[in-house]
Scaffold this motif. Structure first.
Motif, PDB file in Angstrom:
ATOM      1  N   PHE A   1       0.710  -1.216  -0.015  1.00 55.13           N
ATOM      2  CA  PHE A   1      -0.068   0.004   0.096  1.00 55.13           C
ATOM      3  C   PHE A   1       0.859   1.201   0.027  1.00 55.13           C
ATOM      4  CE2 PHE A   1      -2.198   3.306   2.168  1.00 55.13           C
ATOM      5  CZ  PHE A   1      -3.488   3.536   1.370  1.00 55.13           C
ATOM      6  N   THR A   2       2.137   1.205   0.561  1.00 56.36           N
ATOM      7  CA  THR A   2       2.730   2.318   0.825  1.00 56.36           C
ATOM      8  C   THR A   2       3.493   2.641  -0.542  1.00 56.36           C
ATOM      9  OG1 THR A   2       4.957   1.284   0.984  1.00 56.36           O
ATOM     10  CG2 THR A   2       3.676   1.884   3.090  1.00 56.36           C
TER      11      THR A   2
ATOM     12  N   MET B   1       1.020  17.024   1.184  1.00 57.40           N
ATOM     13  CA  MET B   1       2.140  16.630   1.880  1.00 57.40           C
ATOM     14  C   MET B   1       2.556  15.016   1.382  1.00 57.40           C
ATOM     15  SD  MET B   1       4.027  18.393   3.656  1.00 57.40           S
ATOM     16  CE  MET B   1       4.638  18.558   5.613  1.00 57.40           C
ATOM     17  N   ARG B   2       1.292  14.206   2.003  1.00 56.80           N
ATOM     18  CA  ARG B   2       1.425  12.724   1.335  1.00 56.80           C
ATOM     19  C   ARG B   2       1.888  12.644   0.125  1.00 56.80           C
ATOM     20  NH1 ARG B   2      -3.592  10.572   3.402  1.00 56.80           N
ATOM     21  NH2 ARG B   2      -3.237  12.264   5.072  1.00 56.80           N
TER      22      ARG B   2
ATOM     23  N   LEU C   1       5.669  13.337  -0.441  1.00 60.58           N
ATOM     24  CA  LEU C   1       6.266  12.145   0.067  1.00 60.58           C
ATOM     25  C   LEU C   1       6.282  11.218  -0.603  1.00 60.58           C
ATOM     26  CD1 LEU C   1       7.519  11.905   3.113  1.00 60.58           C
ATOM     27  CD2 LEU C   1       5.561  10.956   3.947  1.00 60.58           C
ATOM     28  N   HIS C   2       5.164  10.656  -0.956  1.00 58.18           N
ATOM     29  CA  HIS C   2       4.890   9.503  -1.859  1.00 58.18           C
ATOM     30  C   HIS C   2       5.889   9.495  -3.066  1.00 58.18           C
ATOM     31  CE1 HIS C   2       2.377   6.487  -4.577  1.00 58.18           C
ATOM     32  NE2 HIS C   2       2.726   5.713  -3.608  1.00 58.18           N
TER      33      HIS C   2
ATOM     34  N   ILE D   1       9.697   9.241  -2.167  1.00 57.34           N
ATOM     35  CA  ILE D   1      10.113   8.037  -1.855  1.00 57.34           C
ATOM     36  C   ILE D   1      10.334   7.157  -3.310  1.00 57.34           C
ATOM     37  CG2 ILE D   1       9.823   5.905  -0.846  1.00 57.34           C
ATOM     38  CD1 ILE D   1       8.274   7.122   1.505  1.00 57.34           C
TER      39      ILE D   1
ATOM     40  N   PHE E   1      14.727   1.239   2.542  1.00 55.82           N
ATOM     41  CA  PHE E   1      14.036   2.237   3.370  1.00 55.82           C
ATOM     42  C   PHE E   1      12.954   1.802   3.543  1.00 55.82           C
ATOM     43  CE2 PHE E   1      11.289   6.030   4.041  1.00 55.82           C
ATOM     44  CZ  PHE E   1      11.800   6.488   5.103  1.00 55.82           C
TER      45      PHE E   1
ATOM     46  N   ARG F   1      11.082   0.999   7.094  1.00 53.97           N
ATOM     47  CA  ARG F   1      10.293   1.777   7.804  1.00 53.97           C
ATOM     48  C   ARG F   1       9.193   1.078   7.859  1.00 53.97           C
ATOM     49  NH1 ARG F   1       7.275   3.820  10.176  1.00 53.97           N
ATOM     50  NH2 ARG F   1       6.489   5.850  10.455  1.00 53.97           N
ATOM     51  N   PHE F   2       8.444   0.199   6.950  1.00 55.86           N
ATOM     52  CA  PHE F   2       7.186  -0.290   7.059  1.00 55.86           C
ATOM     53  C   PHE F   2       7.147  -1.594   7.442  1.00 55.86           C
ATOM     54  CE2 PHE F   2       7.220   3.105   3.582  1.00 55.86           C
ATOM     55  CZ  PHE F   2       6.348   3.973   4.545  1.00 55.86           C
TER      56      PHE F   2
ATOM     57  N   MET G   1      16.597   9.155   4.396  1.00 57.32           N
ATOM     58  CA  MET G   1      15.991  10.403   5.392  1.00 57.32           C
ATOM     59  C   MET G   1      16.709  11.497   5.072  1.00 57.32           C
ATOM     60  SD  MET G   1      15.832   8.038   8.773  1.00 57.32           S
ATOM     61  CE  MET G   1      15.053   9.403   9.718  1.00 57.32           C
TER      62      MET G   1
ATOM     63  N   LEU H   1      14.670  12.787   2.068  1.00 49.88           N
ATOM     64  CA  LEU H   1      13.221  13.280   2.643  1.00 49.88           C
ATOM     65  C   LEU H   1      13.257  14.543   3.273  1.00 49.88           C
ATOM     66  CD1 LEU H   1      11.882   9.931   3.526  1.00 49.88           C
ATOM     67  CD2 LEU H   1      11.231  11.161   1.564  1.00 49.88           C
ATOM     68  N   ARG H   2      14.181  14.531   4.147  1.00 51.92           N
ATOM     69  CA  ARG H   2      14.216  15.834   5.004  1.00 51.92           C
ATOM     70  C   ARG H   2      14.381  17.035   4.055  1.00 51.92           C
ATOM     71  NH1 ARG H   2      17.672  19.355   8.115  1.00 51.92           N
ATOM     72  NH2 ARG H   2      19.452  18.592   7.144  1.00 51.92           N
TER      73      ARG H   2
ATOM     74  N   LEU I   1      11.263  17.681   1.917  1.00 52.40           N
ATOM     75  CA  LEU I   1      10.018  17.876   2.820  1.00 52.40           C
ATOM     76  C   LEU I   1      10.090  19.225   3.474  1.00 52.40           C
ATOM     77  CD1 LEU I   1       8.850  14.741   3.563  1.00 52.40           C
ATOM     78  CD2 LEU I   1       7.808  16.179   1.947  1.00 52.40           C
TER      79      LEU I   1
END
Lengths: 335, 191
Positions: free
Chosen positions: B22-23, B99-100, B103-104, B107, B118, B122-123, B150, B153-154, B157
């Motif tokens: 799902f991610t 945001m999501r 983010l998606h 990644i 990752f 993470r998941f 990370m 991503l930082r 975002l």
């Protein structure tokens, strides 16, 4: 410590950081405020990535059942027998799926066809006589000679549909649902009105004359080819790829066969003869010099000999019967 | 894996596997389809498949690969304009959703191995050692990949988050002035 240790931060977030790593992290955080800010940001990112996860867990039982079903459909390569074209197991499986499907579609078909009140179509074929009938919705229909009229003995509430091959006159009752007359390659769509449909010539020529109200006259396979006809107008369809034309209907005799009346008010004899020939279903030939003579007259419940007599008197022409044909010869407009 | 073992494994891991899918694919039904497909593939070829590390690791990796492939395929097959209307527009576009999405995408844009490492970290509850085994790389390399993910991503975002704060401040400021204004108007009226 300057090297990036984000993986340790990640372990921290996952809550399984080792004590030695914990020390490394603490030192790193103590080194500078920047590092602490980075840590805070990483935590935010980490939490945010958590929102990408699925929130609703699946029903494992039904997923397992689905897997088992799919698994059993897939025959492992080793178990597939060589040479057997038809696998009975597979056949039954397809049958199990298709049979209910077939039954449901059959049911739906009968329900839909049952929309016409579960009634069959009734076919009325007229020979040498005209027939008048009243349909279940109160619509009156006059069917001319040598015509085939089809209708349902009970109409559906959504649409009233009939079909005509030949000629018919309709006095459509107003019920709110559209009345549709199927006439070969064309159709006439109405609500409540009186009109005449003539398509004796097997699709090639269809004429619709409206006496009262409004109808939509359209080609069935190309409904863009259509005209809206109002009272006193005539629509003529000459065949595919020809736009349906619209004229005023001068002679008012389209429905003459219904009223048993023929009336002419200064109409060229050519037109008169056409109407008369149609009315009596006879082959009438008019001498060329008489074609444009204007003629007036009214006949109620006439007989062909009477009408011809009046025409011959007013033009001084002779009537000659030869085989199945009738000739109007001699004379002139001056008489 | 024997049949009862397999069923137990299926039942135990189905949800964490579909969560992982799902991610990537961002659709519950599709995620479940992915997991089903992976299990089916395994079942069909179970005689020839040899699992080197843990069964969990094998399935996590397979699910990741399958979902990433599916996402790629659906991206090439369906124009973005076609997908977007019902997937993104219908629900209210909140800051969170934006945001999501961001983010998606971020990644998904990571290099393949980095992305897989990752996601596993993470998941799933895999340890770095397990990930290393499954990906056939060293633990150090796993740590590097996690750190890199990370970091990216930082960086990606940060502007969005900063933006958020800026907006909040602006709104607060606006409210403050507006309330002042109201107080000012009221004082005029009372006179």
């Amino acid at each position: 410590m300057n090297t990036e240790i984000y993986h340790i931060v990640a372990e921290q977030f996952k809550g399984r950081i080792t004590t030695s790593d914990q020390q490394v992290l603490q030192e790193w955080l103590d080194t500078s405020a920047d590092n602490r800010e980075v840590y805070a940001e990483l935590e935010k990112v980490w939490k945010l990535t958590g929102t990408l996860e699925q929130t609703t867990p699946a029903d494992v039982d039904s997923e397992w059942a689905r897997f088992v079903e799919q698994r059993d459909q897939v025959i492992p390569l080793s178990r597939r027998l060589p040479g057997t074209g038809l696998n009975l197991k597979v056949f039954y499986r397809y049958a199990a799926v298709l049979l209910p499907l077939f039954m449901v579609s059959a049911l739906v078909y009968f329900m839909v066809s049952g929309r016409n009140g579960g009634s069959d179509w009734i076919t009325l074929t007229t020979g040498t006589n005209r027939q008048q009938l009243t349909l279940s919705d109160g619509t009156e229909v006059w069917v001319n000679r040598n015509s085939v009229f089809r209708y349902a003995n009970k109409f559906s509430s959504r649409e009233r549909k009939v079909s005509i091959k030949g000629e018919a006159f309709f006095k459509v009752a107003k019920t709110g649902s559209p009345f549709l007359v199927d006439a070969g390659e064309t159709q006439v769509r109405v609500l409540g009105t009186r009109f005449n449909v003539n398509n004796y010539k097997e699709g090639r020529l269809t004429e619709v004359v409206v006496e009262e109200g409004k109808v939509l006259f359209e080609e069935k396979s190309r409904t863009r080819n259509s005209v809206m006809l109002e009272a006193g107008e005539k629509g003529t369809y000459l065949g595919k790829r020809t736009p349906i034309s619209k004229q005023a209907d001068f002679n008012n005799n389209a429905a003459s066969w219904v009223n048993q009346q023929l009336s002419f008010d200064n109409v060229p004899l050519q037109q008169v003869v056409q109407d008369v020939a149609r009315y009596f279903a006879v082959d009438l030939v008019l001498a060329k010099e008489l074609e444009n003579c204007l003629f007036s007259g009214e006949f109620s419940n006439p007989r062909v000999s009477n009408v011809l007599e009046v025409i011959s008197l007013s033009t001084g022409s002779r009537v000659r019967y030869e085989g199945s044909k009738i000739y109007l010869e001699g004379g002139s407009c001056a008489n | 894996m024997t049949s009862p073992e397999f069923e137990k494994f299926f039942r135990d891991e189905f949800n964490s596997l579909s969560n992982l899918a799902f991610t990537v694919v961002k659709d519950t039904d599709e995620a479940r389809d992915v997991v089903q497909q992976v299990f089916l593939n395994y079942w069909q070829r179970r005689e020839s498949i040899e699992i080197r590390g843990s069964a969990k690791g094998y399935f996590y990796k397979a699910v990741l690969n399958t979902s990433i492939n599916r996402l790629k395929k659906s991206r090439t097959l369906t124009p973005i304009e076609m997908v977007q209307p019902d997937k993104y527009v219908e629900e209210p576009v909140e800051e969170d959703t934006r945001m999501r999405d961001h983010l998606h995408r971020t990644i998904n844009d990571l290099p393949p191995v980095c992305q897989q490492v990752f996601r596993m970290s993470r998941f799933t509850n895999m340890t770095n050692k397990e990930i290393a085994e499954e990906m056939d790389i060293s633990v150090k390399a796993v740590e590097k990949h996690i750190t890199k993910a990370m970091k990216v991503l930082r960086e990606k975002l940060k502007p969005l988050m900063a933006n958020n704060y800026l907006m909040m401040w602006l709104i607060a400021l606006f409210c403050y002035f507006w309330m002042n204004q109201v107080g000012f108007l009221l004082s005029i009226l009372s006179i």
